[in-house]
Structures are given as C-alpha cells and as structure tokens.
Design an enzyme around this catalytic site. Structure first.
Site, mmCIF file in Angstrom:
data_model
loop_
_atom_site.group_PDB
_atom_site.id
_atom_site.type_symbol
_atom_site.label_atom_id
_atom_site.label_comp_id
_atom_site.label_asym_id
_atom_site.label_seq_id
_atom_site.Cartn_x
_atom_site.Cartn_y
_atom_site.Cartn_z
ATOM 1 C CE LYS A 108 42.450 15.750 -8.799
ATOM 2 N NZ LYS A 108 41.433 14.930 -8.126
ATOM 3 C CG HIS A 127 45.250 13.026 -11.977
ATOM 4 N ND1 HIS A 127 45.805 14.277 -11.973
ATOM 5 C CD2 HIS A 127 44.849 12.800 -10.702
ATOM 6 C CE1 HIS A 127 45.739 14.782 -10.747
ATOM 7 N NE2 HIS A 127 45.181 13.897 -9.958
HETATM 8 P P1 GDP Z 1 41.074 12.367 -10.906
HETATM 9 O O1 GDP Z 1 41.945 11.761 -9.866
HETATM 10 O O2 GDP Z 1 40.382 13.595 -10.421
HETATM 11 O O3 GDP Z 1 41.780 12.599 -12.207
HETATM 12 O O4 GDP Z 1 39.911 11.302 -11.185
HETATM 13 P P2 GDP Z 1 40.115 9.712 -11.372
HETATM 14 O O5 GDP Z 1 40.730 9.468 -12.699
HETATM 15 O O6 GDP Z 1 40.788 9.128 -10.192
HETATM 16 O O7 GDP Z 1 38.612 9.217 -11.295
HETATM 17 C C1 GDP Z 1 37.639 9.662 -12.177
HETATM 18 C C2 GDP Z 1 37.035 8.444 -12.891
HETATM 19 O O8 GDP Z 1 35.850 8.810 -13.538
HETATM 20 C C3 GDP Z 1 37.941 7.883 -13.972
HETATM 21 O O9 GDP Z 1 37.722 6.493 -14.066
HETATM 22 C C4 GDP Z 1 37.435 8.597 -15.228
HETATM 23 O O10 GDP Z 1 37.689 7.854 -16.402
HETATM 24 C C5 GDP Z 1 35.963 8.656 -14.962
HETATM 25 N N1 GDP Z 1 35.256 9.827 -15.513
HETATM 26 C C6 GDP Z 1 35.689 11.101 -15.662
HETATM 27 N N2 GDP Z 1 34.702 11.893 -16.088
HETATM 28 C C7 GDP Z 1 33.608 11.126 -16.218
HETATM 29 C C8 GDP Z 1 32.240 11.382 -16.583
HETATM 30 O O11 GDP Z 1 31.838 12.511 -16.863
HETATM 31 N N3 GDP Z 1 31.377 10.310 -16.583
HETATM 32 C C9 GDP Z 1 31.796 9.049 -16.260
HETATM 33 N N4 GDP Z 1 30.895 8.075 -16.265
HETATM 34 N N5 GDP Z 1 33.057 8.776 -15.893
HETATM 35 C C10 GDP Z 1 33.946 9.796 -15.865
HETATM 36 P P1 IMO Z 2 43.648 12.163 -6.972
HETATM 37 O O1 IMO Z 2 44.676 13.188 -7.398
HETATM 38 C C1 IMO Z 2 41.438 10.312 -3.726
HETATM 39 C C2 IMO Z 2 43.479 9.984 0.153
HETATM 40 C C3 IMO Z 2 43.844 8.595 0.630
HETATM 41 C C4 IMO Z 2 43.776 8.806 2.138
HETATM 42 C C5 IMO Z 2 44.326 10.221 2.303
HETATM 43 C C6 IMO Z 2 45.812 10.289 2.629
HETATM 44 O O2 IMO Z 2 43.627 10.958 -7.820
HETATM 45 O O3 IMO Z 2 42.317 12.799 -6.778
HETATM 46 P P2 IMO Z 2 48.064 9.869 1.287
HETATM 47 O O4 IMO Z 2 48.538 8.693 0.494
HETATM 48 O O5 IMO Z 2 48.007 11.135 0.536
HETATM 49 O O6 IMO Z 2 48.811 10.021 2.577
HETATM 50 O O7 IMO Z 2 46.543 9.495 1.707
HETATM 51 O O8 IMO Z 2 44.090 10.871 1.068
HETATM 52 N N1 IMO Z 2 43.996 10.317 -1.197
HETATM 53 C C7 IMO Z 2 43.231 10.385 -2.298
HETATM 54 N N2 IMO Z 2 41.920 10.115 -2.476
HETATM 55 N N3 IMO Z 2 42.183 10.771 -4.745
HETATM 56 C C8 IMO Z 2 43.486 11.073 -4.584
HETATM 57 O O9 IMO Z 2 44.222 11.650 -5.553
HETATM 58 C C9 IMO Z 2 44.078 10.849 -3.320
HETATM 59 N N4 IMO Z 2 45.317 11.000 -2.818
HETATM 60 C C10 IMO Z 2 45.243 10.695 -1.525
HETATM 61 O O10 IMO Z 2 42.918 7.636 0.194
HETATM 62 O O11 IMO Z 2 42.445 8.817 2.568
HETATM 63 MG MG MG Z 3 42.233 9.934 -8.916
#
Ligand code: GDP
Ligand code: IMO
Ligand code: MG
Length: 423
Positions: free
Chosen positions: A16, A41
């Site tokens: 995201k 994020h």
């Molecule tokens: P969010 O919580 O939804 O914002 O996602 P996170 O940041 O927790 O996890 C997504 C991970 O995938 C991060 O390390 C990003 O840098 C990486 N990422 C996002 N888009 C891509 C993609 O298209 N390809 C690859 N290989 N990595 C990506």
């Molecule tokens: P983003 O926004 C992935 C998961 C935790 C746990 C459950 C409850 O980066 O996608 P909490 O701390 O909310 O009470 O945890 O939800 N969890 C996530 N997993 N991405 C997240 O956020 C999460 N936020 C909470 O691992 O299983």
């Molecule tokens: Mg995340």
C-alpha cells in the site's frame, strides 16, 4: 468530488505504501482512516527507502496534505520518532500533516495490556504487533478513551490519570510484570510535540476539501482479511480495514466514496497467527520469503508465505466493492517453473468457492497451475514488453474476479510501476 480509496485485499503488507506514494502525484490530499503504528508502509525512490507507521504515504510529495483521520489510533512517542527522522532529512512534516482531534491516543498502559493479554493467551495468541492497538480500540468502543483533542483541555492530565488507574486495575487479572511509568515522561514530551501540529475537525476539513473539488485519496492500513468483522476472527486487528472504514474513519458519507482500488500480491503472505489456506511450509514457501524479502516492516518477523488465493481475494473484492485491482510483486515469481492459484477449497470432501465461517475447518485448496514466465520483470516498463505467460496469469485473475488490474508493480521502487491503459 468523492474520496477514492486504496486498501489491502489480503492480510496486510500488500504494498500500500508504495502505491499510495505513486498515486500521491495525482492527489493533493492523502488520508489514513484506521489502524495505527501496527502498520508499516514501505516506500522507495531515488535509492532511498522509508517505512511509515502512522504518517500517510503522501508525506514525501510537495504540496500534499496528509490527514490522520479520526479512525486512526496514535502512539505519540512513535509518531514523534517518525516525524523527527523525516525532519532530519528536510521533510516539512509540521506543514504537511493534519491530525483529527477525534483520533484516539495509545497510552503506555495500552501497550502493556496488549503484551499481557497475548502472553496469557499462550499458544492461541493473535501474534499482535504489541503496539497497543486492540486495547486502545477497546477503550474507544468502551467509551473510556482519550482523544487527540483532549490534549488541549485543562483537565488532560486528570483524564490520563483516570485511564491509567483503569489500566492498572485491568492488569491485575494477569500474571505479568510491568512498569507503567517507564515511558510516561517521554509520552508527555511527545504530547507537547503533537501540539505543534495542525489539530483539525477532520470531518469538516475533508468535506470542505471535497466541496472545493480537491481530490482526496484514502489510504488503508492492514488488509481486508484482518478486518474486525470480515477477517479471520479472532486472528484480526481491531479496526474496520475494509472500505466502510474510510467512511467512519474520516467522516465521509458512503455516497461520497468514489473509486475503490484493491491491492494484492501475486501470491499471499501473512504475519502473525491464524488461518492461511494456501500457506506453503516447504522450499517454495521459503523461496517466496527470500525473493520477496518477506519480513515484517514493523516487527521484522518472517512473514508466512503461500500461493495466491482467489477464493479469499474474491471475498475481499465483494466486501469492498473494488473497482480496480492493483497487482504487486509478481517479479518475485520470476524464476519459478510453475506458479499456482487456488481457485476453490475442498472442505470435508465438498468443493466450495466461498470462505467458510469456521476458518479452522480443514481447507484443502484446489490449484490451477500456470507455466512460469522465467524472465526478469523488474526492468520491464511497458505493458507490451510483458511476457505472454505472465499476461496469461494476469488475464486469468481479471477474468475470474471480473475486475480489471489497472496497475502492475514489478519492484519496490516508485519507478517500477506499470499503469495500464483504460482499455
Ligand atoms: P504495506 O504495508 O502494504 O505498505 O506493505 P509493506 O511495506 O509492509 O510490504 C511490502 C514490501 O514489498 C516492502 O518491502 C516493499 O518495498 C516491497 N514491494 C512493494 N512493491 C513491490 C514489488 O512490486 N516488487 C517487489 N519485489 N517488492 C515490492
Ligand atoms: P500494514 O498496514 C500485516 C497483524 C498482526 C497480527 C494481527 C493483529 O503494514 O499492512 P495488531 O497489532 O493489529 O493487534 O495485530 O494483525 N497486523 C498486520 N499484518 N500488516 C499490517 O499492517 C498489520 N497490522 C497488524 O501481525 O496478526
Ligand atoms: Mg506493512
């Protein structure tokens, strides 16, 4: 104008942050509507990588207003630390961030209760991020919480003491060692820092922006399968992560919600406990974790991995009324000889395409196999250059779900994004 929404369709971490950062180019306003520092994020551009927890992912774009809505819960200490890091590199956070006075505060006691209740659950723990999310939403719905606007009132310290006493009393049921005062001075220091931000009546603010024809993008946190109502309960977070949360978490009427874009990975991951029908506990699962760098952005925990689950994805599309799909991280599958998608479940001998109520039921996924594309997608910049086998995978998903995939992300960097034609 209406509020467009971008949210996760799986168990969080779909990408995201990256996509909101890309889209923020076209939106002068980005608004977070739920969750809190449980979110992580990630954004990447110009060889720099950032992870945001409470701050909306539009913060790096000049002239973008970033709103933290009433549905969010804020840990002042984490918020201050995040902001100070950004200020160090010259991001004018105090100019760009606006905070709803109705957002609730995470107190030191909330984090302790989170840890104590997880410990008490033992093997059936949720796998919480231990940021105090559940207990803060409990105090919100239990009508005991403290809101950002309260920090401006003369009796703020008294309110804090009343809630702290409640927390001490609640903690008596647990066999758990804690020091509730350990972070109190820092917490109040962070409250003073928070006062330097624009504290707003978020619902008026956003509705006024809409009437001025400003484009607003709501940024979801977590994912639909972690939603308090529709996720794999009780292994969920404590907020409404689905589209309806954008209405309640910002004060925007449902009829003022515009386009809903749903983000999913080309496979699945989950961090924390709970059902995961397509989980792979084998070498393929390890490869997904390794190639996808699947380690939590907030906690560093290894993420569980598995094939794409269309049953769960269709469910999330239905609940959210998704107009557009955004597919992430297909580049992670580049070297695989074959790639699978679960198209149905077999439960006690019966085949179904619905998510069962009892998520503990023995689910056996039924897979469709696809030939791998065996090409490095990370450098592809035009849709025409995408390999046939990959487009086969994309078109199958679109056809099954009945919703177009408008954006394909093929790497963590801003630039590794293909926006497809409207056709
Ligand atoms: P969010 O919580 O939804 O914002 O996602 P996170 O940041 O927790 O996890 C997504 C991970 O995938 C991060 O390390 C990003 O840098 C990486 N990422 C996002 N888009 C891509 C993609 O298209 N390809 C690859 N290989 N990595 C990506
Ligand atoms: P983003 O926004 C992935 C998961 C935790 C746990 C459950 C409850 O980066 O996608 P909490 O701390 O909310 O009470 O945890 O939800 N969890 C996530 N997993 N991405 C997240 O956020 C999460 N936020 C909470 O691992 O299983
Ligand atoms: Mg995340």
């Amino acid at each position: 104008m209406k509020v467009d929404v971008v949210l996760g369709l799986q168990w969080g971490d779909e990408g995201k942050g990256k996509i909101v950062d890309v889209l923020a180019n076209n939106y002068p306003v980005i608004a977070r509507f739920q969750g809190g520092p449980n979110a992580g994020h990630s954004l990447q551009f110009e060889d720099k990588k950032f992870v945001l927890h409470t701050i909306p992912s539009g913060v790096f774009r000049k002239n973008t207003q970033n709103i933290i809505g009433n549905g969010v819960v804020i840990d002042p200490i984490i918020f201050m630390e995040e902001c100070l890091k950004l200020e160090e590199i010259g991001v004018p956070v105090r100019e760009r961030i606006y905070i709803s006075k109705k957002a609730h505060l995470i107190l030191p006691g909330h984090k302790i209760i989170d840890a104590a209740s997880e410990q008490a659950k033992g093997a059936s723990k949720i796998g919480s991020t231990l940021k105090g999310i559940g207990p803060t939403y409990m105090d919100k719905t239990g009508r005991n919480g403290i809101r950002v606007g309260d920090i401006l009132t003369p009796d703020f310290h008294d309110r804090f003491s009343v809630l702290k006493k409640k927390h001490i009393s609640f903690l008596k049921q647990f066999d758990y060692q804690y020091n509730i005062e350990e972070n109190e001075a820092k917490w109040f220091e962070a409250i003073e820092y928070l006062k330097e931000f624009k504290l707003i009546d978020g619902e008026y603010y956003i509705n006024n922006l809409l009437s001025e024809n400003k484009r607003v993008l709501a940024e979801g946190a977590q994912g639909s399968l972690l939603d308090i109502d529709f996720g794999s309960y009780p292994f969920v977070t404590s907020s409404t992560t689905t589209c309806a949360g954008a209405s309640t978490g910002l004060g925007v009427a449902p009829r003022h919600i515009g386009t809903v874009s749903g983000i999913f990975k080309a496979y699945c991951t989950r961090v924390g406990s709970g059902p995961f029908p397509t989980e792979l506990n084998d070498r393929t699962g390890e490869m997904l974790r390794e190639f996808g760098a699947e380690f939590g952005a907030t906690t560093g925990r290894p993420r569980r991995t598995g094939w794409l689950d269309l049953v769960a994805l269709k469910y999330a599309v239905m609940i959210n009324g998704v107009d557009n799909l955004i597919m992430m991280k297909a580049d992670v599958l580049d070297t695989f000889d074959k790639v699978c998608i679960a198209v149905a479940y077999k439960i006690n001998g019966e085949i179904t395409e619905s998510l069962p109520y009892d998520t503990y039921a023995q689910i056996e996924p039924i897979y469709k196999e696809f030939k791998g594309w065996k090409r490095d997608l990370s450098k592809v910049t035009k849709e025409e250059d995408l390999p046939f086998e990959f487009m086969n995978y994309v078109r199958f998903i679109e056809k099954e779900i009945g919703v177009p995939i408008r954006i394909i992300s093929l790497g963590p960097d801003r630039s590794q994004t293909i926006i497809r034609n409207e056709e």
